[in-house]
Motif scaffolding. Structure first.
Motif, PDB file in Angstrom:
ATOM      1  N   LEU A 284       0.826  -1.203   0.000  1.00 22.98           N
ATOM      2  CA  LEU A 284       0.000   0.000   0.000  1.00 22.98           C
ATOM      3  C   LEU A 284       0.861   1.253   0.000  1.00 22.98           C
ATOM      4  CD1 LEU A 284      -2.829  -0.978   2.526  1.00 22.98           C
ATOM      5  CD2 LEU A 284      -3.023  -0.761   0.054  1.00 22.98           C
ATOM      6  N   LEU A 285       1.922   1.239   0.827  1.00 21.76           N
ATOM      7  CA  LEU A 285       2.822   2.386   0.836  1.00 21.76           C
ATOM      8  C   LEU A 285       3.499   2.552  -0.523  1.00 21.76           C
ATOM      9  CD1 LEU A 285       4.475   1.971   4.357  1.00 21.76           C
ATOM     10  CD2 LEU A 285       2.680   3.582   3.694  1.00 21.76           C
ATOM     11  N   THR A 286       3.929   1.413  -1.115  1.00 18.50           N
ATOM     12  CA  THR A 286       4.545   1.485  -2.443  1.00 18.50           C
ATOM     13  C   THR A 286       3.561   1.990  -3.480  1.00 18.50           C
ATOM     14  OG1 THR A 286       5.981  -0.361  -1.830  1.00 18.50           O
ATOM     15  CG2 THR A 286       5.804   0.155  -4.163  1.00 18.50           C
ATOM     16  N   ALA A 287       2.311   1.487  -3.383  1.00 18.24           N
ATOM     17  CA  ALA A 287       1.296   1.936  -4.343  1.00 18.24           C
ATOM     18  C   ALA A 287       1.029   3.427  -4.188  1.00 18.24           C
ATOM     19  CB  ALA A 287       0.008   1.138  -4.146  1.00 18.24           C
ATOM     20  N   GLN A 288       0.974   3.894  -2.957  1.00 16.92           N
ATOM     21  CA  GLN A 288       0.771   5.328  -2.748  1.00 16.92           C
ATOM     22  C   GLN A 288       1.921   6.137  -3.338  1.00 16.92           C
ATOM     23  OE1 GLN A 288       0.247   5.791   1.447  1.00 16.92           O
ATOM     24  NE2 GLN A 288      -1.817   4.918   1.467  1.00 16.92           N
ATOM     25  N   ASP A 289       3.155   5.638  -3.094  1.00 14.75           N
ATOM     26  CA  ASP A 289       4.305   6.349  -3.662  1.00 14.75           C
ATOM     27  C   ASP A 289       4.269   6.315  -5.183  1.00 14.75           C
ATOM     28  OD1 ASP A 289       5.155   6.870  -1.119  1.00 14.75           O
ATOM     29  OD2 ASP A 289       6.563   5.178  -1.038  1.00 14.75           O
ATOM     30  N   ASP A 290       3.928   5.126  -5.750  1.00 12.14           N
ATOM     31  CA  ASP A 290       3.865   5.029  -7.211  1.00 12.14           C
ATOM     32  C   ASP A 290       2.778   5.935  -7.777  1.00 12.14           C
ATOM     33  OD1 ASP A 290       5.900   3.232  -7.106  1.00 12.14           O
ATOM     34  OD2 ASP A 290       4.625   1.454  -7.283  1.00 12.14           O
ATOM     35  N   GLU A 291       1.617   5.944  -7.123  1.00 10.49           N
ATOM     36  CA  GLU A 291       0.529   6.798  -7.600  1.00 10.49           C
ATOM     37  C   GLU A 291       0.921   8.272  -7.506  1.00 10.49           C
ATOM     38  OE1 GLU A 291      -3.148   7.491  -9.326  1.00 10.49           O
ATOM     39  OE2 GLU A 291      -2.063   5.615  -9.001  1.00 10.49           O
ATOM     40  N   GLY A 292       1.574   8.641  -6.379  1.00 10.68           N
ATOM     41  CA  GLY A 292       2.026  10.025  -6.266  1.00 10.68           C
ATOM     42  C   GLY A 292       3.063  10.368  -7.325  1.00 10.68           C
ATOM     43  N   ARG A 293       3.947   9.370  -7.619  1.00  9.09           N
ATOM     44  CA  ARG A 293       4.959   9.615  -8.642  1.00  9.09           C
ATOM     45  C   ARG A 293       4.310   9.774 -10.014  1.00  9.09           C
ATOM     46  NH1 ARG A 293       7.353   5.337  -7.853  1.00  9.09           N
ATOM     47  NH2 ARG A 293       8.655   6.056  -6.120  1.00  9.09           N
ATOM     48  N   ARG A 294       3.317   8.941 -10.353  1.00 11.34           N
ATOM     49  CA  ARG A 294       2.637   9.055 -11.646  1.00 11.34           C
ATOM     50  C   ARG A 294       1.894  10.385 -11.769  1.00 11.34           C
ATOM     51  NH1 ARG A 294       1.516   3.470 -10.827  1.00 11.34           N
ATOM     52  NH2 ARG A 294      -0.540   3.997  -9.984  1.00 11.34           N
ATOM     53  N   ILE A 295       1.214  10.759 -10.663  1.00  8.00           N
ATOM     54  CA  ILE A 295       0.487  12.026 -10.713  1.00  8.00           C
ATOM     55  C   ILE A 295       1.461  13.193 -10.881  1.00  8.00           C
ATOM     56  CG2 ILE A 295      -0.954  13.585  -9.367  1.00  8.00           C
ATOM     57  CD1 ILE A 295      -2.290  11.152  -8.142  1.00  8.00           C
ATOM     58  N   ASN A 355     -10.940  10.980 -12.141  1.00 10.93           N
ATOM     59  CA  ASN A 355     -11.635   9.709 -12.306  1.00 10.93           C
ATOM     60  C   ASN A 355     -10.748   8.542 -11.896  1.00 10.93           C
ATOM     61  OD1 ASN A 355     -14.112   8.404 -13.246  1.00 10.93           O
ATOM     62  ND2 ASN A 355     -12.817   7.525 -14.838  1.00 10.93           N
ATOM     63  N   ARG A 356      -9.423   8.688 -12.082  1.00  3.08           N
ATOM     64  CA  ARG A 356      -8.521   7.638 -11.644  1.00  3.08           C
ATOM     65  C   ARG A 356      -8.474   7.569 -10.119  1.00  3.08           C
ATOM     66  NH1 ARG A 356      -2.469   8.286 -13.398  1.00  3.08           N
ATOM     67  NH2 ARG A 356      -3.513   8.320 -15.449  1.00  3.08           N
ATOM     68  N   LEU A 357      -8.459   8.710  -9.454  1.00  3.82           N
ATOM     69  CA  LEU A 357      -8.421   8.736  -7.999  1.00  3.82           C
ATOM     70  C   LEU A 357      -9.741   8.290  -7.401  1.00  3.82           C
ATOM     71  CD1 LEU A 357      -6.493  12.078  -7.429  1.00  3.82           C
ATOM     72  CD2 LEU A 357      -5.599   9.760  -7.255  1.00  3.82           C
ATOM     73  N   ARG A 358     -10.822   8.697  -7.980  1.00 10.55           N
ATOM     74  CA  ARG A 358     -12.149   8.335  -7.479  1.00 10.55           C
ATOM     75  C   ARG A 358     -13.152   8.483  -8.607  1.00 10.55           C
ATOM     76  NH1 ARG A 358     -15.724   6.033  -3.732  1.00 10.55           N
ATOM     77  NH2 ARG A 358     -17.754   7.022  -4.047  1.00 10.55           N
TER      78      ARG A 358
END
Length: 514
Positions: A284-295, A355-358
């Motif tokens: 989850l932490l990695t996914a959050q970091d990856d999502e933040g990096r993509r954004i 839409n990707r976030l929610r």
């Protein structure tokens, strides 16, 4: 509001995901609170409850022994009373025949000699005392002894329990029709009581030694039997403190061995669950970091140039407006058109990010329409793949958590089918089934593709782990199998009646055209 408040919660100390309300007390305070509740329960402060189990078992055996001893003593006293009375009556009944036989055998006896002979013969009788008197009432022979002699061993309380009431019987002594004296027969049960007392003492000593041996054996046996239970209690305490490395050796007892084996399995399952929760937290932490990096990358690559272009066009408009000559309308119109196009591009990218976030449509439109819109969006972004969906008979809403879980699982499954399976056709369906006569319903979701399927030894990435954890958090089931060709994802989520906003249309919504 969400239908599953506080369903999952991450514990920051050890990484466990636990089902708990939204407010929790610290672990040490929680244990103290539980102990205080246990101590406050009725009967907790009693002496009996505070004793160890082995001591209580031994006390129970002792109580049974005491009751058995009381019963045996009562039976012994009753039988002794009856036996003494029967013995007294039998002995007293022999006096009269003995007197008659003595008189018959005497040859020309004088009254004095006959009475002395009777006195000597009657002194040998047990359980009775016989005194012979002449016609004048004088005692013949020895003085009448006391009923209680000093050499008797039975205690007074035992004699009082068994001895019958004192009785005397006078037997006249008649020779040739002339009375020459009398014999006074007095019951003397002390000899018989002494015999009963000796038997009772011997039986009591034997029973005492036997019971002591039995109690010693039971104490040792209870200790050996209950020792595994003490280890089990220690193991449960370690589990309560989140120490899932606890392990119990299998005892010799078959029943306790089964309990120890189940305990070890539970501890192993908890350890695996804790490790899985730890991996999930890291993912989850990695996914959050990856999502933040993509954004951040999209903001830099998409919004940055757009904002720079807006700034450049705004500066150009300002220069045109500040010129000495009249502003060129055609240049202003061109700059305005460029600004409008850039704003439209920014809005489109903003909608995609939001839409990707929610998914903005969830909760606003029926779930089936949201899923059809998702398929249409995939069709626009992947024109080489055919996407098909069947979502008839669904409720308008199953709650934010269920709706979002279904949406994300279908989205992730179709992404995997296109990205990893190179699928040319992906179908998704969702349906609701209810058990007859019961209000419990189940939401079934299936996503099937015709791609390359699962490779042997395939790993579990963030997407699959996220789907599985989402579904299991709702007490559902998640399976991923090969479908020959392709792969299939099957999901089942239990739905309580009150969780579904049961607003179904007469006609199901038509799939949006791509």
């Amino acid at each position: 509001m969400p239908k599953y408040p506080g369903r999952l919660r991450a514990n920051g100390q050890d990484g466990d995901l636990i089902a708990a309300p939204m407010t929790m007390m610290p672990k040490s305070a929680e244990f103290e609170h539980r102990d205080a509740e246990r101590d406050a329960m009725p009967g907790r402060a009693s002496v009996w409850a505070s004793l160890p189990t082995r001591t209580r078992l031994v006390v129970v055996v002792l109580a049974i022994d005491v009751i058995a001893a009381i019963v045996c003593c009562a039976v012994l006293v009753l039988n002794a009373r009856s036996a003494v009375k029967v013995e007294m009556n039998a002995t007293r009944a022999t006096v009269e025949p003995l007197v008659a036989d003595t008189i018959r055998m005497a040859r020309n006896p004088t009254p004095e000699n006959l009475l002395h002979t009777l006195d000597l013969r009657l002194q040998t009788l047990r359980h009775v005392r016989v005194a012979v008197f002449d016609a004048a009432g004088e005692r013949i022979g020895f003085v009448l002894p006391d009923l209680r002699r000093d050499d008797h061993v039975a205690p007074a309380w035992f004699v009082a329990l068994i001895a019958p009431p004192p009785e005397q019987h006078e037997l006249p002594i008649v020779v040739n029709g002339n009375p020459i004296g009398k014999a006074v027969v007095t019951a003397e049960p002390l000899d018989e009581i002494d015999e009963v007392w000796g038997y009772a003492v011997s039986l009591s000593l034997a029973s005492l030694l036997l019971n002591l041996a039995v109690l010693a054996a039971l104490t040792i046996a209870f200790g050996r039997v209950l020792k595994p239970l003490e280890r089990l209690a220690d193991g449960l305490t370690r589990l309560e403190r989140h120490d899932y490395t606890a392990h119990l050796d299998l005892p010799a007892s078959r029943e306790l061995a089964v309990i120890a084996e189940r305990f070890n399995r539970v501890a192993g399952a908890l350890a695996e669950a804790r490790a899985a929760n730890g991996r999930l937290n890291r993912q989850l932490l990695t996914a959050q970091d990856d999502e933040g990096r993509r954004i951040a990358l999209e903001l830099h690559d998409e919004f940055g140039p757009c904002l720079f272009a807006l700034e450049a066009n705004a500066a150009s408009v300002a220069r045109i407006a500040e010129g000495e000559n009249a502003p060129d309308r055609r240049k202003l119109a061109a700059r305005a058109a460029e600004i409008s196009g850039i704003v439209a591009q920014v809005q489109a990218r903003n909608r995609e990010l939001l839409n990707r976030l929610r998914p903005h449509a969830l909760g606003q439109v029926p779930l089936a329409e949201c899923l059809y819109l998702l398929l249409a969006d995939f069709g626009r972004r992947h024109p080489g793949t055919a996407f098909e969906g069947r979502f008839e008979g669904l409720a308008r809403c199953y709650g934010d958590l269920v709706d979002l879980t279904v949406f994300r699982c279908i989205q992730e499954s179709m992404t995997n089918a296109v990205r990893h399976g190179n699928a040319t056709h992906v179908s998704a369906q969702a349906r609701e089934s209810r058990e007859p006569g019961r209000g419990i319903a189940t939401l079934h979701v299936e996503i099937r593709d015709d791609g390359s399927g699962l490779k042997p030894g395939h790993g579990t990435g963030l997407g699959l782990s996220g789907m599985r954890e989402r579904v299991e958090a709702l007490d559902g089931s998640f399976t991923l199998d090969n479908a020959a060709p392709g792969a299939v994802v099957r999901i089942a989520i239990p739905i309580e009646p009150e969780e579904a906003e049961d607003v179904r249309s007469e006609d199901p919504p038509a799939p949006p055209s791509s």
